[in-house]
Motif scaffolding. Structure first.
Motif, PDB file in Angstrom:
ATOM      1  N   TYR A 166      32.306  -9.176 -25.128  1.00 10.96           N
ATOM      2  CA  TYR A 166      32.209  -8.868 -26.557  1.00 10.96           C
ATOM      3  C   TYR A 166      30.783  -8.463 -26.924  1.00 10.96           C
ATOM      4  CZ  TYR A 166      33.666  -9.059 -31.433  1.00 10.96           C
ATOM      5  OH  TYR A 166      33.996  -8.725 -32.721  1.00 10.96           O
ATOM      6  N   LEU A 167      29.813  -9.216 -26.421  1.00 12.11           N
ATOM      7  CA  LEU A 167      28.406  -8.914 -26.716  1.00 12.11           C
ATOM      8  C   LEU A 167      27.994  -7.568 -26.128  1.00 12.11           C
ATOM      9  CD1 LEU A 167      26.745 -12.403 -26.113  1.00 12.11           C
ATOM     10  CD2 LEU A 167      27.070 -11.252 -28.308  1.00 12.11           C
ATOM     11  N   LYS A 168      28.425  -7.305 -24.902  1.00  9.89           N
ATOM     12  CA  LYS A 168      28.042  -6.057 -24.252  1.00  9.89           C
ATOM     13  C   LYS A 168      28.681  -4.864 -24.956  1.00  9.89           C
ATOM     14  CE  LYS A 168      25.653  -6.036 -21.410  1.00  9.89           C
ATOM     15  NZ  LYS A 168      24.177  -5.847 -21.398  1.00  9.89           N
ATOM     16  N   THR A 169      29.908  -5.035 -25.453  1.00 13.48           N
ATOM     17  CA  THR A 169      30.568  -3.962 -26.191  1.00 13.48           C
ATOM     18  C   THR A 169      29.793  -3.624 -27.459  1.00 13.48           C
ATOM     19  OG1 THR A 169      32.729  -4.670 -25.348  1.00 13.48           O
ATOM     20  CG2 THR A 169      32.730  -3.237 -27.268  1.00 13.48           C
ATOM     21  N   MET A 170      29.299  -4.640 -28.159  1.00 10.16           N
ATOM     22  CA  MET A 170      28.475  -4.409 -29.343  1.00 10.16           C
ATOM     23  C   MET A 170      27.200  -3.663 -28.973  1.00 10.16           C
ATOM     24  SD  MET A 170      28.958  -8.180 -31.118  1.00 10.16           S
ATOM     25  CE  MET A 170      27.739  -7.913 -32.404  1.00 10.16           C
ATOM     26  N   GLU A 171      26.632  -4.003 -27.828  1.00 11.10           N
ATOM     27  CA  GLU A 171      25.353  -3.417 -27.395  1.00 11.10           C
ATOM     28  C   GLU A 171      25.487  -1.944 -27.018  1.00 11.10           C
ATOM     29  OE1 GLU A 171      22.460  -3.828 -23.511  1.00 11.10           O
ATOM     30  OE2 GLU A 171      23.346  -5.673 -24.322  1.00 11.10           O
ATOM     31  N   VAL A 172      26.567  -1.573 -26.335  1.00 13.84           N
ATOM     32  CA  VAL A 172      26.700  -0.210 -25.804  1.00 13.84           C
ATOM     33  C   VAL A 172      27.651   0.642 -26.640  1.00 13.84           C
ATOM     34  CG1 VAL A 172      26.251  -1.060 -23.486  1.00 13.84           C
ATOM     35  CG2 VAL A 172      28.612  -0.760 -24.233  1.00 13.84           C
ATOM     36  N   GLU A 173      27.957   0.226 -27.852  1.00 15.58           N
ATOM     37  CA  GLU A 173      28.907   0.939 -28.702  1.00 15.58           C
ATOM     38  C   GLU A 173      28.539   2.423 -28.813  1.00 15.58           C
ATOM     39  OE1 GLU A 173      30.901   0.651 -33.161  1.00 15.58           O
ATOM     40  OE2 GLU A 173      29.252  -0.666 -32.609  1.00 15.58           O
ATOM     41  N   GLY A 174      29.522   3.280 -28.549  1.00 17.86           N
ATOM     42  CA  GLY A 174      29.297   4.720 -28.641  1.00 17.86           C
ATOM     43  C   GLY A 174      28.866   5.374 -27.347  1.00 17.86           C
ATOM     44  N   ASP A 175      28.480   4.579 -26.348  1.00 19.72           N
ATOM     45  CA  ASP A 175      28.048   5.123 -25.062  1.00 19.72           C
ATOM     46  C   ASP A 175      29.169   4.895 -24.043  1.00 19.72           C
ATOM     47  OD1 ASP A 175      26.889   5.660 -22.573  1.00 19.72           O
ATOM     48  OD2 ASP A 175      24.915   4.947 -23.188  1.00 19.72           O
ATOM     49  N   ASN A 176      29.988   5.913 -23.820  1.00 17.07           N
ATOM     50  CA  ASN A 176      31.153   5.757 -22.954  1.00 17.07           C
ATOM     51  C   ASN A 176      30.789   5.448 -21.509  1.00 17.07           C
ATOM     52  OD1 ASN A 176      33.115   6.163 -24.951  1.00 17.07           O
ATOM     53  ND2 ASN A 176      33.012   8.383 -24.749  1.00 17.07           N
ATOM     54  N   GLN A 177      29.686   6.023 -21.017  1.00 22.61           N
ATOM     55  CA  GLN A 177      29.289   5.782 -19.631  1.00 22.61           C
ATOM     56  C   GLN A 177      28.874   4.327 -19.422  1.00 22.61           C
ATOM     57  OE1 GLN A 177      29.618   7.720 -17.021  1.00 22.61           O
ATOM     58  NE2 GLN A 177      30.447   9.413 -18.221  1.00 22.61           N
ATOM     59  N   GLN A 178      28.129   3.787 -20.377  1.00 24.28           N
ATOM     60  CA  GLN A 178      27.726   2.380 -20.292  1.00 24.28           C
ATOM     61  C   GLN A 178      28.922   1.457 -20.449  1.00 24.28           C
ATOM     62  OE1 GLN A 178      25.021   1.483 -18.927  1.00 24.28           O
ATOM     63  NE2 GLN A 178      23.469   1.116 -20.476  1.00 24.28           N
ATOM     64  N   CYS A 179      29.827   1.838 -21.351  1.00 24.22           N
ATOM     65  CA  CYS A 179      31.045   1.056 -21.540  1.00 24.22           C
ATOM     66  C   CYS A 179      31.856   1.034 -20.240  1.00 24.22           C
ATOM     67  CB  CYS A 179      31.869   1.656 -22.677  1.00 24.22           C
ATOM     68  SG  CYS A 179      33.339   0.698 -23.110  1.00 24.22           S
ATOM     69  N   TYR A 180      31.923   2.175 -19.578  1.00 24.27           N
ATOM     70  CA  TYR A 180      32.629   2.286 -18.298  1.00 24.27           C
ATOM     71  C   TYR A 180      31.977   1.368 -17.265  1.00 24.27           C
ATOM     72  CZ  TYR A 180      34.019   4.340 -13.819  1.00 24.27           C
ATOM     73  OH  TYR A 180      34.476   4.520 -12.547  1.00 24.27           O
ATOM     74  N   ARG A 181      30.669   1.434 -17.183  1.00 22.91           N
ATOM     75  CA  ARG A 181      29.936   0.642 -16.188  1.00 22.91           C
ATOM     76  C   ARG A 181      30.178  -0.846 -16.388  1.00 22.91           C
ATOM     77  NH1 ARG A 181      23.583  -0.591 -16.768  1.00 22.91           N
ATOM     78  NH2 ARG A 181      23.434  -2.173 -15.144  1.00 22.91           N
ATOM     79  N   TRP A 182      30.079  -1.305 -17.630  1.00 25.74           N
ATOM     80  CA  TRP A 182      30.202  -2.739 -17.878  1.00 25.74           C
ATOM     81  C   TRP A 182      31.651  -3.213 -17.800  1.00 25.74           C
ATOM     82  CZ3 TRP A 182      26.585  -6.118 -17.368  1.00 25.74           C
ATOM     83  CH2 TRP A 182      25.253  -5.713 -17.519  1.00 25.74           C
ATOM     84  N   ARG A 183      32.590  -2.374 -18.204  1.00 32.55           N
ATOM     85  CA  ARG A 183      33.992  -2.782 -18.078  1.00 32.55           C
ATOM     86  C   ARG A 183      34.350  -2.956 -16.605  1.00 32.55           C
ATOM     87  NH1 ARG A 183      39.245   0.313 -20.580  1.00 32.55           N
ATOM     88  NH2 ARG A 183      40.700  -0.308 -18.962  1.00 32.55           N
ATOM     89  N   LYS A 184      33.894  -2.050 -15.777  1.00 29.28           N
ATOM     90  CA  LYS A 184      34.127  -2.167 -14.342  1.00 29.28           C
ATOM     91  C   LYS A 184      33.495  -3.452 -13.805  1.00 29.28           C
ATOM     92  CE  LYS A 184      32.805   0.004  -9.974  1.00 29.28           C
ATOM     93  NZ  LYS A 184      32.045   1.112  -9.361  1.00 29.28           N
ATOM     94  N   TYR A 185      32.276  -3.745 -14.247  1.00 27.26           N
ATOM     95  CA  TYR A 185      31.572  -4.949 -13.793  1.00 27.26           C
ATOM     96  C   TYR A 185      32.359  -6.205 -14.158  1.00 27.26           C
ATOM     97  CZ  TYR A 185      28.192  -8.786 -14.017  1.00 27.26           C
ATOM     98  OH  TYR A 185      27.567  -9.999 -13.880  1.00 27.26           O
ATOM     99  N   PHE A 186      32.814  -6.299 -15.404  1.00 28.95           N
ATOM    100  CA  PHE A 186      33.523  -7.495 -15.848  1.00 28.95           C
ATOM    101  C   PHE A 186      34.882  -7.631 -15.166  1.00 28.95           C
ATOM    102  CE2 PHE A 186      30.880  -7.027 -19.848  1.00 28.95           C
ATOM    103  CZ  PHE A 186      30.077  -8.114 -19.567  1.00 28.95           C
TER     104      PHE A 186
END
Length: 351
Positions: A166-186
């Motif tokens: 949840y925190l990381k989603t708030m942090e990278v909101e709007g950046d699809n590449q970062q969202c992709y990276r962190w979703r894969k990590y989690f």
């Protein structure tokens, strides 16, 4: 799936872990060996007619204490996504109504998921002419866990993963590449925690709803994780496919059998079944993405604009292409007024 549904689902499936992570003192005092019970219907009756804000979830749970001082008592939980002027007053009203019905101790707890550091409505008070009523309840904000050492504390608690995502989603909101990276990590990290299959899927479903990706990145993530998990006995993909694509696969099998029977030979039946399975998986996958985008749009609008946004939900349901839904989701994230979404929908419908 809307915000209220996904939070309700993860809270019900991981209630013990929720208390352990956010309210450890309360968790230590409860005797979970005696079980616990969610009183959803009873709570709806109690709160009927009360003024409600833009809350995400409210739950009432019957629990037992280890020390035996009470045969049972009630925990009232509110998960709130936006600032609400009368939040503390509503907490007091609900607490009293529950107490009045059951004549048992009622402990009210609040989890706030907004970004405002200063917003902490943890008490309701009336004080005049010597009269003093003071109602205070434990309140936790997810943003307070920014910088928290998750590896040291409650590393294997699934709500630790929920909070980090949840925190990381708030942090990278709007950046699809970062969202992709962190979703894969989690998602990959989930399998390293040694959790039960049901627990893994509950958190997996929450993260999938939370970290929405455009179609291209969604497909890329699917295939990348599939390669990394090749040969594993239990993977995220097998869990997700079993839950989300079961209906599509069954339809595909039936279509394949029909095709094979028409050809009239055993080879045709086998080929038809295989083709039908693949077609069913693909159709189920696309349908799941479309439904997921619709729910993500509704969630974004409900969080921003509350129940007023419900008038647009039927129009959103009529959009059946991934491209248009992805565009609408971006509009929903960026909109400052509900009218902007209505204008966008009207232009789209006029095409």
């Amino acid at each position: 799936m809307r915000a209220d549904h996904i939070w309700k689902d993860v809270l019900e499936k991981l209630f013990v872990e929720f208390l352990q992570f956010f309210f450890p003192d309360i968790h230590r005092d409860i005797d979970f060996s005696k079980g616990y019970q969610f009183l959803d219907k009873e709570f709806q009756q109690i709160t009927r007619g009360a003024k409600a804000g833009k809350r995400i979830v409210d739950k009432l749970v019957k629990v037992y204490l280890k020390d035996g001082s009470e045969q049972w008592l009630l925990i009232h939980i509110e998960i709130q996504g936006t600032k609400e002027t009368d939040f503390a007053r509503r907490m007091y009203v609900y607490n009293y109504r529950i107490f009045d019905k059951y004549q048992r101790d009622v402990i009210s707890l609040a989890l706030l998921t907004d970004k405002d550091v200063a917003y902490r409505p943890e008490r309701f008070e009336i004080k005049r002419w010597g009269f003093n009523l003071r109602f205070k309840f434990p309140l936790v904000k997810i943003i307070d866990y920014i910088g928290y050492d998750f590896e040291k504390h409650y590393k294997t608690n699934p709500f630790s993963m929920v909070t980090q995502a949840y925190l990381k989603t708030m942090e990278v909101e709007g950046d699809n590449q970062q969202c992709y990276r962190w979703r894969k990590y989690f998602l990959l990290k989930l399998l390293d925690l040694g959790l039960r299959r049901e627990t893994i899927y509950a958190v997996y479903q929450f993260i999938e709803w939370l970290m929405v990706l455009p179609e291209g990145l969604e497909d890329q993530l699917y295939h990348e994780i599939k390669e990394l998990e090749e040969g594993k006995e239990m993977s995220l993909l097998t869990i997700a496919e079993k839950k989300g694509m079961e209906q599509g696969i069954q339809q595909g099998i039936q279509q394949g059998i029909q095709k094979g029977l028409k050809e009239g030979i055993q080879q045709g039946i086998q080929q038809g079944i295989q083709q039908g399975i693949q077609q069913g998986i693909q159709q189920g996958k696309i349908a799941g993405k479309i439904e997921g985008l619709r729910e993500a749009i509704k969630t974004a609008l409900e969080i921003k604009f509350g129940q007023e946004s419900f008038v647009l939900f039927d129009r959103i349901e009529k959009i059946n292409t991934l491209e248009e839904l992805e565009k609408l989701l971006q509009q929903a994230k960026q909109a400052n007024r509900l009218e902007e979404i209505e204008v966008y929908l009207t232009k789209d419908e006029a095409k």
